[in-house]
Design a protein around this motif. Structure first.
Motif, PDB file in Angstrom:
ATOM      1  N   SER A 388       0.847  -1.190   0.000  1.00  0.00           N
ATOM      2  CA  SER A 388       0.000   0.000   0.000  1.00  0.00           C
ATOM      3  C   SER A 388       0.880   1.237   0.000  1.00  0.00           C
ATOM      4  CB  SER A 388      -0.930   0.017   1.214  1.00  0.00           C
ATOM      5  OG  SER A 388      -0.178   0.044   2.417  1.00  0.00           O
ATOM      6  N   ASP A 389       0.301   2.352  -0.455  1.00  0.00           N
ATOM      7  CA  ASP A 389       1.039   3.622  -0.465  1.00  0.00           C
ATOM      8  C   ASP A 389       1.295   4.086   0.971  1.00  0.00           C
ATOM      9  OD1 ASP A 389       1.055   3.722  -3.207  1.00  0.00           O
ATOM     10  OD2 ASP A 389      -0.791   4.912  -3.328  1.00  0.00           O
ATOM     11  N   LEU A 390       2.401   4.794   1.157  1.00  0.00           N
ATOM     12  CA  LEU A 390       2.724   5.352   2.465  1.00  0.00           C
ATOM     13  C   LEU A 390       1.913   6.626   2.702  1.00  0.00           C
ATOM     14  CD1 LEU A 390       6.614   4.978   2.520  1.00  0.00           C
ATOM     15  CD2 LEU A 390       4.923   3.470   3.553  1.00  0.00           C
ATOM     16  N   THR A 391       1.399   6.774   3.901  1.00  0.00           N
ATOM     17  CA  THR A 391       0.674   7.986   4.263  1.00  0.00           C
ATOM     18  C   THR A 391       1.660   9.051   4.743  1.00  0.00           C
ATOM     19  OG1 THR A 391       0.391   7.318   6.562  1.00  0.00           O
ATOM     20  CG2 THR A 391      -1.274   6.560   4.984  1.00  0.00           C
ATOM     21  N   GLU A 392       1.175  10.271   4.949  1.00  0.00           N
ATOM     22  CA  GLU A 392       2.025  11.336   5.492  1.00  0.00           C
ATOM     23  C   GLU A 392       2.572  10.948   6.859  1.00  0.00           C
ATOM     24  OE1 GLU A 392       3.085  14.092   4.180  1.00  0.00           O
ATOM     25  OE2 GLU A 392       2.029  13.806   2.281  1.00  0.00           O
ATOM     26  N   GLU A 393       1.751  10.268   7.632  1.00  0.00           N
ATOM     27  CA  GLU A 393       2.189   9.822   8.960  1.00  0.00           C
ATOM     28  C   GLU A 393       3.331   8.831   8.848  1.00  0.00           C
ATOM     29  OE1 GLU A 393       0.337   7.690  12.975  1.00  0.00           O
ATOM     30  OE2 GLU A 393      -0.914   8.008  11.196  1.00  0.00           O
ATOM     31  N   HIS A 394       3.217   7.894   7.869  1.00  0.00           N
ATOM     32  CA  HIS A 394       4.300   6.922   7.661  1.00  0.00           C
ATOM     33  C   HIS A 394       5.589   7.627   7.263  1.00  0.00           C
ATOM     34  CE1 HIS A 394       0.986   3.803   6.547  1.00  0.00           C
ATOM     35  NE2 HIS A 394       1.227   3.799   7.842  1.00  0.00           N
ATOM     36  N   LEU A 395       5.471   8.582   6.335  1.00  0.00           N
ATOM     37  CA  LEU A 395       6.664   9.294   5.860  1.00  0.00           C
ATOM     38  C   LEU A 395       7.361  10.005   7.010  1.00  0.00           C
ATOM     39  CD1 LEU A 395       5.237  10.829   2.558  1.00  0.00           C
ATOM     40  CD2 LEU A 395       6.808   8.898   2.757  1.00  0.00           C
ATOM     41  N   SER A 396       6.571  10.599   7.901  1.00  0.00           N
ATOM     42  CA  SER A 396       7.136  11.292   9.051  1.00  0.00           C
ATOM     43  C   SER A 396       7.798  10.315  10.005  1.00  0.00           C
ATOM     44  CB  SER A 396       6.031  12.076   9.768  1.00  0.00           C
ATOM     45  OG  SER A 396       6.525  12.658  10.950  1.00  0.00           O
ATOM     46  N   GLN A 397       7.131   9.181  10.242  1.00  0.00           N
ATOM     47  CA  GLN A 397       7.665   8.196  11.185  1.00  0.00           C
ATOM     48  C   GLN A 397       8.933   7.542  10.661  1.00  0.00           C
ATOM     49  OE1 GLN A 397       4.177   5.784  11.500  1.00  0.00           O
ATOM     50  NE2 GLN A 397       3.375   6.882  13.258  1.00  0.00           N
ATOM     51  N   PHE A 398       9.000   7.329   9.336  1.00  0.00           N
ATOM     52  CA  PHE A 398      10.166   6.678   8.748  1.00  0.00           C
ATOM     53  C   PHE A 398      11.232   7.677   8.308  1.00  0.00           C
ATOM     54  CE2 PHE A 398       7.214   3.222   8.466  1.00  0.00           C
ATOM     55  CZ  PHE A 398       7.991   2.075   8.527  1.00  0.00           C
ATOM     56  N   ALA A 399      10.956   8.955   8.455  1.00  0.00           N
ATOM     57  CA  ALA A 399      11.889  10.003   8.016  1.00  0.00           C
ATOM     58  C   ALA A 399      12.238   9.838   6.544  1.00  0.00           C
ATOM     59  CB  ALA A 399      13.153   9.984   8.879  1.00  0.00           C
ATOM     60  N   LEU A 400      11.196   9.595   5.716  1.00  0.00           N
ATOM     61  CA  LEU A 400      11.382   9.390   4.291  1.00  0.00           C
ATOM     62  C   LEU A 400      10.797  10.569   3.511  1.00  0.00           C
ATOM     63  CD1 LEU A 400      10.302   5.639   4.035  1.00  0.00           C
ATOM     64  CD2 LEU A 400      12.634   6.533   3.979  1.00  0.00           C
ATOM     65  N   PRO A 401      11.378  10.892   2.373  1.00  0.00           N
ATOM     66  CA  PRO A 401      10.800  11.946   1.530  1.00  0.00           C
ATOM     67  C   PRO A 401       9.518  11.461   0.861  1.00  0.00           C
ATOM     68  CG  PRO A 401      12.698  10.956   0.453  1.00  0.00           C
ATOM     69  CD  PRO A 401      12.643  10.369   1.830  1.00  0.00           C
ATOM     70  N   ALA A 402       8.653  12.374   0.507  1.00  0.00           N
ATOM     71  CA  ALA A 402       7.392  12.011  -0.146  1.00  0.00           C
ATOM     72  C   ALA A 402       7.662  11.355  -1.491  1.00  0.00           C
ATOM     73  CB  ALA A 402       6.524  13.255  -0.316  1.00  0.00           C
ATOM     74  N   GLY A 403       6.790  10.413  -1.864  1.00  0.00           N
ATOM     75  CA  GLY A 403       6.912   9.755  -3.159  1.00  0.00           C
ATOM     76  C   GLY A 403       7.956   8.678  -3.204  1.00  0.00           C
ATOM     77  N   GLN A 404       8.278   8.078  -2.046  1.00  0.00           N
ATOM     78  CA  GLN A 404       9.246   6.992  -2.008  1.00  0.00           C
ATOM     79  C   GLN A 404       8.739   5.884  -1.111  1.00  0.00           C
ATOM     80  OE1 GLN A 404      13.352   7.733  -1.297  1.00  0.00           O
ATOM     81  NE2 GLN A 404      13.472   9.489  -2.673  1.00  0.00           N
ATOM     82  N   GLY A 405       8.691   4.675  -1.672  1.00  0.00           N
ATOM     83  CA  GLY A 405       8.413   3.494  -0.868  1.00  0.00           C
ATOM     84  C   GLY A 405       6.955   3.094  -0.819  1.00  0.00           C
ATOM     85  N   VAL A 406       6.751   1.785  -0.538  1.00  0.00           N
ATOM     86  CA  VAL A 406       5.418   1.221  -0.304  1.00  0.00           C
ATOM     87  C   VAL A 406       5.482   0.312   0.917  1.00  0.00           C
ATOM     88  CG1 VAL A 406       4.600   1.343  -2.699  1.00  0.00           C
ATOM     89  CG2 VAL A 406       5.893  -0.663  -1.934  1.00  0.00           C
ATOM     90  N   VAL A 426       9.030  -1.675   4.520  1.00  0.00           N
ATOM     91  CA  VAL A 426       8.810  -0.629   3.523  1.00  0.00           C
ATOM     92  C   VAL A 426       9.766  -0.916   2.363  1.00  0.00           C
ATOM     93  CG1 VAL A 426       8.964   1.825   2.998  1.00  0.00           C
ATOM     94  CG2 VAL A 426       8.070   1.085   5.200  1.00  0.00           C
ATOM     95  N   ILE A 427       9.203  -1.223   1.193  1.00  0.00           N
ATOM     96  CA  ILE A 427      10.023  -1.517   0.017  1.00  0.00           C
ATOM     97  C   ILE A 427      10.396  -0.203  -0.661  1.00  0.00           C
ATOM     98  CG2 ILE A 427      10.131  -2.716  -2.201  1.00  0.00           C
ATOM     99  CD1 ILE A 427       8.098  -4.708  -1.158  1.00  0.00           C
ATOM    100  N   MET A 428      11.716   0.040  -0.769  1.00  0.00           N
ATOM    101  CA  MET A 428      12.214   1.296  -1.310  1.00  0.00           C
ATOM    102  C   MET A 428      12.761   1.159  -2.731  1.00  0.00           C
ATOM    103  SD  MET A 428      11.673   3.432   1.106  1.00  0.00           S
ATOM    104  CE  MET A 428      12.615   4.806   0.467  1.00  0.00           C
TER     105      MET A 428
END
Length: 474
Positions: A388-406, A426-428
């Motif tokens: 599934s796509d990462l939510t904004e919360e996931h991106l914040s928790q994983f310290a990842l930039p938007a538009g990366q990973g599932v 999280v597959i990058m």
């Protein structure tokens, strides 16, 4: 009396001559002179530390109780009875070894021997005692430098751990369990060992008997030169089990020099998370055999990020030194001078390229841990992995930039399970392509070559990791 016949006598003479011509078996080394000459330079170190009961209560998260509360007095009585405490303080002691590296009293030992000590007592070979002053400690390498006020002291001869060979005889002098100047010997079992507690020290592994009290003592070669500082053992019982580890003297002396001149230690830093190349991953990267350090993550605003190093790069050489495994890279980087260029030979996309990195200084604390949450919009694919796509919360928790990973929601395919893909990963990256979203991931999966092994980069609580995934046939 019956005599031997001539042919038999000739044969007997030939056998005796052959036996006599065999050289005498090499004798084991004699350590007596080495031990006698170096014992005066090795010291016993004991420390004392006063610990306040209230500080201990805070350490174990025991809430403080007012003095006028009856439970406070009860708690003190309990501690007195079972902890042998005196009033509000308890004395903590430690025991270790060290060795003199300069005639004016500088002594090298382990950080864990003198850490948090209120008083450091050094006892010499002649039983004379001194109160030592702490010059500095380095927790990462477990090295400490202390000094006593004395002159014309006997010193050890410093060798080079780089010239040490596996199978070479070595000797340790220390105070195991308080028995001063005990001597034990063995051989070098391996070099460049990376231990979980410290990635920046290429430990020397030996089978020399090391026990509590040996910590901080010297490891000698047969020339009488110090080649290491005895530091750790591997044990399930608490005692020696045939595996001991020493800090290479080249590393220890570099730390000591920095502590003496600057009061702290600085190390080089690339800003990447790395892992070993397995046989399967080597195949996916079109390598003839596993070697080098695979970049699993490039930290933002790090020297590697600024130099253009990329996830999926394989670092083959660092300043001309070939890397057989990823564990060889951190000590090389750590010993590099800060703000100096380093030359990296990198395998990228099947081609060898050169990347120049300006080495930074290792931050006091590196936070490479990622937290992860699992949640749901599902997309299926031929690998038997639902994502599934990462939510904004996931991106914040994983310290990842938007538009990366599932996010991996479930794993049903045998090949994915065998590769180690887990729910919550999280597959990058897949087969050297960055993953943007679930839809694009599905498109990439469709184009994967059946029966081939591809690299899959995942993020999990322990950090980023490449997995070797064999793609099922159509």
């Amino acid at each position: 009396m019956k005599s031997l016949n001539p042919p038999l006598m000739q044969w007997t003479v030939l056998v005796l001559v052959a036996l006599l011509s065999i050289p005498a078996q090499a004798q084991l080394p004699d350590f007596t002179d080495l031990a006698t000459e170096n014992a005066p330079s090795v010291v016993n170190i004991s420390t004392h530390q006063q610990q306040n009961i209230r500080q201990q209560m805070r350490r174990f998260n025991i809430p403080e109780i007012p003095d006028d509360n009856p439970f406070g007095e009860l708690l003190k009585r309990f501690l007195d009875e079972h902890g042998n405490l005196q009033e509000d303080e308890v004395e903590k002691q430690s025991l270790g070894s060290g060795f003199i590296i300069s005639p004016d009293g500088y002594i090298l030992t382990n950080n864990h021997v003198v850490a948090e000590a209120d008083e450091i007592i050094v006892r010499m070979h002649n039983r004379r005692e001194y109160v030592a002053r702490l010059i500095g400690t380095d927790e990462r390498s477990d090295v400490a430098l202390i000094k006593i006020e004395a002159t014309d002291l006997p010193i050890v001869k410093i060798g080079s751990s780089k010239e040490l060979k596996v199978g070479e005889w070595v000797l340790a002098i220390g105070s195991p369990f308080g028995f001063d100047h005990s001597v034990t010997a063995g051989i070098v079992s391996a070099k460049g060992r990376s231990l979980p507690s410290e990635n920046y020290v290429p430990f020397i592994q030996t089978d020399v008997a090391i026990n509590p009290g040996n910590s901080g003592g010297p490891l000698f070669n047969l020339k009488g030169e110090v080649v290491g500082v005895n530091s750790q053992i591997y044990s399930r019982s608490g005692g020696f089990m045939g595996l001991s580890f020493a800090i290479p003297i080249d590393v220890a002396m570099n730390v000591a020099d920095q502590l003496k001149t600057r009061g702290h230690v600085s190390r080089g830093w690339l800003g990447v998370l790395i892992q070993d190349i397995t046989g399967e991953l080597a195949e996916s990267f079109h390598m003839s055999h596993p070697r080098g350090a695979l970049v699993a993550r490039v930290l933002p605003d790090s020297p590697s990020s600024q130099a253009g190093l990329q996830v999926g790069d394989v670092i083959l050489k660092y300043n001309g030194t070939e890397l057989r495994s990823s564990s060889e890279l951190p000590p090389l980087v750590g010993s590099s001078r800060v703000d100096r260029p380093a030359r990296l030979e990198v395998l990228r996309g099947g081609k060898n390229i050169i990347v120049m990195v300006n080495i930074g200084e290792l931050p006091p604390e590196e936070d490479a841990q990622l937290t992860q949450q699992v949640k749901p919009k599902i997309a299926k694919n031929r690998l038997g992995v639902t994502v599934s796509d990462l939510t904004e919360e996931h991106l914040s928790q994983f310290a990842l930039p938007a538009g990366q990973g599932v996010m991996v929601d479930s794993v049903t395919g045998n090949e994915a399970r065998e590769a180690g893909v887990r729910e919550g990963d999280v597959i990058m990256m897949l087969n050297n392509d960055n993953i943007e979203n679930a839809k694009q991931f599905g498109q990439l999966v469709k184009r994967l070559p059946g029966g081939k092994t591809v690299a899959l980069l995942v993020h999990r609580t322990s950090g980023p990791m490449f997995l070797a995934l064999r793609v099922p046939e159509e």
